[in-house]
Design an enzyme around this catalytic site. Sequence first.
Site, PDB file in Angstrom:
ATOM      1  N   SER A 196       0.817  -1.213   0.000  1.00 23.25           N
ATOM      2  CA  SER A 196       0.000   0.000   0.000  1.00 23.25           C
ATOM      3  C   SER A 196       0.851   1.262   0.000  1.00 23.25           C
ATOM      4  O   SER A 196       0.442   2.292  -0.491  1.00 23.25           O
ATOM      5  CB  SER A 196      -0.918   0.025   1.222  1.00 23.25           C
ATOM      6  N   GLU A 225       2.524  -0.859  15.298  1.00 22.23           N
ATOM      7  CA  GLU A 225       2.953   0.495  14.929  1.00 22.23           C
ATOM      8  C   GLU A 225       3.718   1.191  16.045  1.00 22.23           C
ATOM      9  O   GLU A 225       4.654   1.953  15.781  1.00 22.23           O
ATOM     10  CB  GLU A 225       1.741   1.341  14.519  1.00 22.23           C
ATOM     11  N   ASP A 275     -13.206   1.827   3.031  1.00 23.76           N
ATOM     12  CA  ASP A 275     -12.876   1.258   4.350  1.00 23.76           C
ATOM     13  C   ASP A 275     -13.586   1.995   5.483  1.00 23.76           C
ATOM     14  O   ASP A 275     -13.740   1.469   6.577  1.00 23.76           O
ATOM     15  CB  ASP A 275     -11.363   1.278   4.586  1.00 23.76           C
ATOM     16  N   ARG A 295      -4.446   7.935  -1.312  1.00 28.68           N
ATOM     17  CA  ARG A 295      -4.681   6.755  -2.111  1.00 28.68           C
ATOM     18  C   ARG A 295      -5.235   7.029  -3.509  1.00 28.68           C
ATOM     19  O   ARG A 295      -4.887   6.313  -4.450  1.00 28.68           O
ATOM     20  CB  ARG A 295      -5.642   5.854  -1.333  1.00 28.68           C
TER      21      ARG A 295
END
Lengths: 285, 326
Positions: free
Chosen positions: B49, B70, B129, B179
Amino acid sequence: MEIEQLKSTAVAVRRDILRMVAAVNSGHPGGSLGCTDFLVALYFDVMNLKRDADGKPVFDMDGRDEDLFFLSNGHISPVFYSVLARAGYFPVSELATFRKLDSRLQGHPTTAEHLPGIRIASGSLGQGLSVASGAAYSKKLNGDKSHVYVLMGDGEQQEGQIWEAAQFAPNKKLGNLTAIIDLNHAQIDGTTDNVNSNRDLAAKYRAFGWFVDEMEGNDIEDVIRTLKKAQENPEVPTMILMHTEMGFGVEYMVGNYKWHGTAPNADQLTQALNGLPLSIGVTDY
Amino acid sequence: MYISFSNEYMKKYEYTEKKDTRSGFGAGIAELGRSNPNVVALTADLAGSLKLDTFIKENPERFVQCGIAEANMIGVSAGLTIGGHIPFATTFANFATGRVYDQIRQSVAYSNKNVKICASHAGLTLGEDGATHQILEDLGMMKMLPNMTVINPCDYNQTKAATLAIADHVGPVYLRFGRPVIPVFTPADQKFEIGKAWTVNEGKDVSIFCTGHLVWEAIKAGEILAEEGIEADIINIHTIKPLDEEAILASVKKTGCAVSAEEHMINGGLGDSVAQVLARNYPAPLEYIGVHDTFGESATPDQLMQKYGLTADKIVEQVKKAIARK
């Protein structure tokens, strides 16, 4: 360094801790006293540190080709500051500024004040194992054969980030990393077993892929022996469960979690210092 | 890219292709992999991604896969700087900021480590999403941190240039991109100057301060306004912090009113930074384009930009409101 010298340095450090926290009526003496012997052994014997021609340690942030130490449980800053000062990173007299306005000796360690010896801010718990893993990774990329140490608290093991790092370090084969847990079984609200039990830390870390060892943290010789053994695993990081007594060296503090974050008053300070006589030639800050 | 004048009021920006800004980041870090041996790329299970494929292929030893962890990635990044590495920690913007705010605060910003936090899929344009992943507060959180530089580029080329620039900047950086594929309208050979606003168009009637995906919308708004005889001074604020206050003040002193446009919550975003500059130096009417204190939802990026009012038409509306308040 000779064991007797290390022991007399540890006495001086314990006196520093007590006087520092008493002077500002704040700070964390219990864990600091418990970890004194470990940090003295580390800085005065175990670690290879960059030094000038006179043998004085030289600090640079990158720390290439020298061993590194990270303090994850930043609240035991008094012992860290005292050991750094007495190892020669900054003047011992500066310990008198601890937790005061415009001091480089903040309540919790920070790089923001450019105090030599500090490479990361810590205090908000659970972050040091990740940082030390990154530093160990950095050394591997640089072909640097020196070692990285990190100290954590046992209460701190309740933080989730620790277990992210616990999974990361063995998977990345960080054999140049040694982590130490100060197993004094106490945290602010009580015993770790009562607050939120860590259960079997050795079994947990073994399952995560660490070489797990134990040592008596208030026995300098055992600390040195165990830490040196930890350097022998080229591809597996070492986790050492360090048994200590919170408040070790001050009789009335031992085993009482109240002294985790409480400073002694004037009478208590005198009583504590009387039990910690300085060796000849060693002085307070 | 071709620039001509559609009429005397608005430069004409044309494009031959559409690309995603995250691919601009991927191209930038691939180039850094070849030019800067200190650059290390990290990710938390989102290498594809984040378009890290080329970097990983060419520099496998300098790629650190952290898995879905993370917080640890931020700490490891801070540690990697010790020894001279320049870590680029990559994941979605939500997980790169809100999820790890305290790790960034203590181990990166307060410790002033040379960590580059590179965040994709920021804002509503992440799309289907939904709100769990559509962070709209990241610019605000990051700009409040002392020592942190905050950059939100507007197209593929600017994102690539920004990626190269932050490697040369010593200190913590938050680089935000996205994106969707959008027009590539800035020059391929541009030099990215951190903290220096880019004048997209000069005009005398209204200032439009825009960032990220809203820059193209501002250009389209400028064309609509030009048809109506309104000259927009369009300024691309790609660096949210440090803010180019000089450019903002020079523009508003000329136009007397402003509109801010961003794919972010209006609380704490670019608009609020502009408002502070104006309130302290040169009070003038300011209207906001941004999300108004609400979470996003699932839909296509275009549908969401329409529903939440992040479009050229809405910019035109706000411009007229701002001009009317002069």
